[in-house]
Design a protein around this motif. Structure first.
Motif, PDB file in Angstrom:
ATOM      1  N   CYS A   1      -1.878  14.049  12.533  1.00 14.29           N
ATOM      2  CA  CYS A   1      -0.630  12.902  12.232  1.00 14.29           C
ATOM      3  C   CYS A   1       0.331  12.550  13.354  1.00 14.29           C
ATOM      4  CB  CYS A   1      -0.022  12.923  11.131  1.00 14.29           C
ATOM      5  SG  CYS A   1      -0.904  12.815   9.555  1.00 14.29           S
TER       6      CYS A   1
ATOM      7  N   SER B   1       6.578  20.062  14.325  1.00 13.34           N
ATOM      8  CA  SER B   1       6.048  19.673  13.132  1.00 13.34           C
ATOM      9  C   SER B   1       4.538  20.248  13.048  1.00 13.34           C
ATOM     10  CB  SER B   1       6.298  18.242  12.732  1.00 13.34           C
ATOM     11  OG  SER B   1       7.461  17.834  12.580  1.00 13.34           O
TER      12      SER B   1
ATOM     13  N   PRO C   1       2.122  10.888  18.843  1.00 19.49           N
ATOM     14  CA  PRO C   1       3.699  10.270  18.455  1.00 19.49           C
ATOM     15  C   PRO C   1       4.377   9.913  19.459  1.00 19.49           C
ATOM     16  CG  PRO C   1       3.543  12.658  18.695  1.00 19.49           C
ATOM     17  CD  PRO C   1       2.118  12.243  18.947  1.00 19.49           C
TER      18      PRO C   1
ATOM     19  N   ALA D   1       3.797  11.427  10.027  1.00 13.23           N
ATOM     20  CA  ALA D   1       2.650  11.679   9.071  1.00 13.23           C
ATOM     21  C   ALA D   1       2.735  11.260   7.754  1.00 13.23           C
ATOM     22  CB  ALA D   1       2.920  13.342   8.665  1.00 13.23           C
TER      23      ALA D   1
ATOM     24  N   ALA E   1       0.167  17.499   8.864  1.00 14.40           N
ATOM     25  CA  ALA E   1       1.496  16.578   8.852  1.00 14.40           C
ATOM     26  C   ALA E   1       2.731  16.969   8.810  1.00 14.40           C
ATOM     27  CB  ALA E   1       1.208  16.076   7.240  1.00 14.40           C
ATOM     28  N   GLY E   2       3.515  16.287   9.409  1.00 13.76           N
ATOM     29  CA  GLY E   2       4.925  16.943   9.635  1.00 13.76           C
ATOM     30  C   GLY E   2       5.727  15.876   8.504  1.00 13.76           C
TER      31      GLY E   2
ATOM     32  N   ASP F   1       9.563  18.261   4.894  1.00 12.96           N
ATOM     33  CA  ASP F   1       8.451  17.525   5.140  1.00 12.96           C
ATOM     34  C   ASP F   1       7.688  17.271   4.055  1.00 12.96           C
ATOM     35  OD1 ASP F   1       9.351  17.329   7.941  1.00 12.96           O
ATOM     36  OD2 ASP F   1       7.974  18.722   8.752  1.00 12.96           O
TER      37      ASP F   1
ATOM     38  N   SER G   1       3.107  13.249  14.374  1.00 10.11           N
ATOM     39  CA  SER G   1       4.106  13.966  14.044  1.00 10.11           C
ATOM     40  C   SER G   1       4.906  14.761  15.556  1.00 10.11           C
ATOM     41  CB  SER G   1       3.925  14.917  12.988  1.00 10.11           C
ATOM     42  OG  SER G   1       3.840  14.038  11.803  1.00 10.11           O
ATOM     43  N   ASN G   2       5.906  15.142  15.454  1.00  5.92           N
ATOM     44  CA  ASN G   2       6.611  16.178  16.401  1.00  5.92           C
ATOM     45  C   ASN G   2       5.446  17.056  16.825  1.00  5.92           C
ATOM     46  OD1 ASN G   2       7.965  17.574  17.988  1.00  5.92           O
ATOM     47  ND2 ASN G   2       9.626  16.734  17.482  1.00  5.92           N
TER      48      ASN G   2
END
Ligand code: GDP
Ligand code: CA
Length: 318
Positions: free
Chosen positions: A192, A199, A225, A11, A6-7, A47, A194-195
């Motif tokens: 997720c 991330s 993403p 996320a 996760a970021g 985050d 996320s970047n």
């Protein structure tokens, strides 16, 4: 058990869906700490806090970060003193940073403090900082100096071209307690939306994480993403392009191919599914824009359904 990398915001939206389709206690998130910074002597974990506030239903949906119903008296008073206010810290949010900073000064580890904060706020999922050791994302600007991630992201509003990104401290850090076990023991590992550069990149740079994913590639499902060639918010698309990757679901597939057997892409990217599959990555096309919690739960069910032999309960309120 489900483990997610996760970021921040993307996320958090994925995780609020996952905890609707499996019991929250069965969800673990390994969260990026490369964005962490110290301001006014306070230890800030953007985050971890985005994910925490969202799972506690305390997040501000409109602003996209921080807490709902926030006030800014401290920032206003600080501004009058001529203090640094480019990184906005709300009055309520400050309590989190005060608590964390004091506990770290007491000698507690970031993972312990995170457990204390999430328990106090009623978060059912387990949030694990990727490491208790400091890892700092550093960004080299084109024709410019290397700066701290928050200098780039917040102070300069990521409106500057980037030449390189590195995760200072990652190579020699120890994974956070429980991180590698959570990845090795998960029925599904979710990357997720996320970047991918700033991330997910730092999490994958933690020793052992990428290796663990490579070994369990069939159980790793990533959500793109990048939707229709662009990030929904933030600089993910530009960063990918600046670092030589196509900002598209194909570019995301290339970045994750060695670690994720499946990529979920948005319906608007259906035409590129074949190119994703040509990279050896199974491609699932589904709505991936999570405006509501129901959107998040539907996407979570799709993600978990991608790995066979797994059952989910239907979306039920927590
Ligand atoms: P940050 O740490 O808060 O910047 O957030 P992340 O790194 O988690 O998220 C930034 C990325 O999440 C951007 O590339 C967004 O396009 C993506 N993102 C945010 N919300 C959604 C969503 O609802 N669906 C998808 N597919 N991506 C999202
Ligand atoms: Ca972030």
């Amino acid at each position: 058990m489900i483990t997610a990398l996760a970021g921040g915001v993307g996320a958090a939206r994925m995780l609020r869906g996952l905890v609707r389709v499996v019991p929250p206690a069965e969800v673990t998130a390994v969260v990026n700490t490369g964005d962490d910074t110290v301001l006014h002597g306070l230890h800030i974990c953007p985050d971890l806090d985005s994910v925490t506030y969202t799972l506690a239903s305390m997040n501000d949906e409109e602003r996209g970060w921080g807490q709902a119903g926030e006030t800014w008296a401290v920032m206003e008073a600080l501004e009058r003193l001529g203090g640094e206010t480019w990184f906005r810290l709300g009055d309520r949010d400050l309590a989190t940073h005060l608590y964390r900073t004091q506990r770290l000064a007491d000698g507690a580890r970031l993972s312990e403090v995170t457990g204390e904060i999430t328990a106090a706020l009623g978060v059912g999922a387990r949030l694990l900082p990727m490491s208790d050791d400091p890892v700092r994302t550093r960004v080299t600007l084109v024709d410019g100096p290397e700066i701290d991630f928050q200098e780039y992201f917040v102070r300069r509003q990521h409106a500057v071209a980037v030449e390189a990104v590195r995760f200072d401290g990652a190579a020699r850090c120890t994974p956070g307690p429980g991180v590698l076990d959570a990845l090795a023991g998960a029925d599904v590992v979710v990357i997720c939306p996320s970047n991918p550069v700033v991330s997910i990149g730092p999490v994958l740079a933690v020793p052992g994480v990428a290796d663990c994913l490579r070994q369990r590639r069939d159980r790793v499902v990533a959500v793109s993403p990048i939707v229709a060639g662009a990030a929904l918010r933030g600089p993910a698309d530009r960063l990918m392009a600046e670092l030589g990757e196509e900002p598209s679901v194909v570019g995301v597939a290339r970045m994750y191919a060695a670690m994720a057997g499946t990529l979920v892409v948005d319906e608007s990217d259906a035409a590129r599914a074949e190119e994703v599959e040509m990279l050896g990555v199974r491609c699932i096309v589904a709505p991936t824009i999570m405006r509501t919690v129901d959107d998040s739960a539907r996407l979570a069910a799709t993600v978990l359904g991608a790995v066979s032999g797994l059952t989910t309960t239907d979306a039920s309120p927590r």
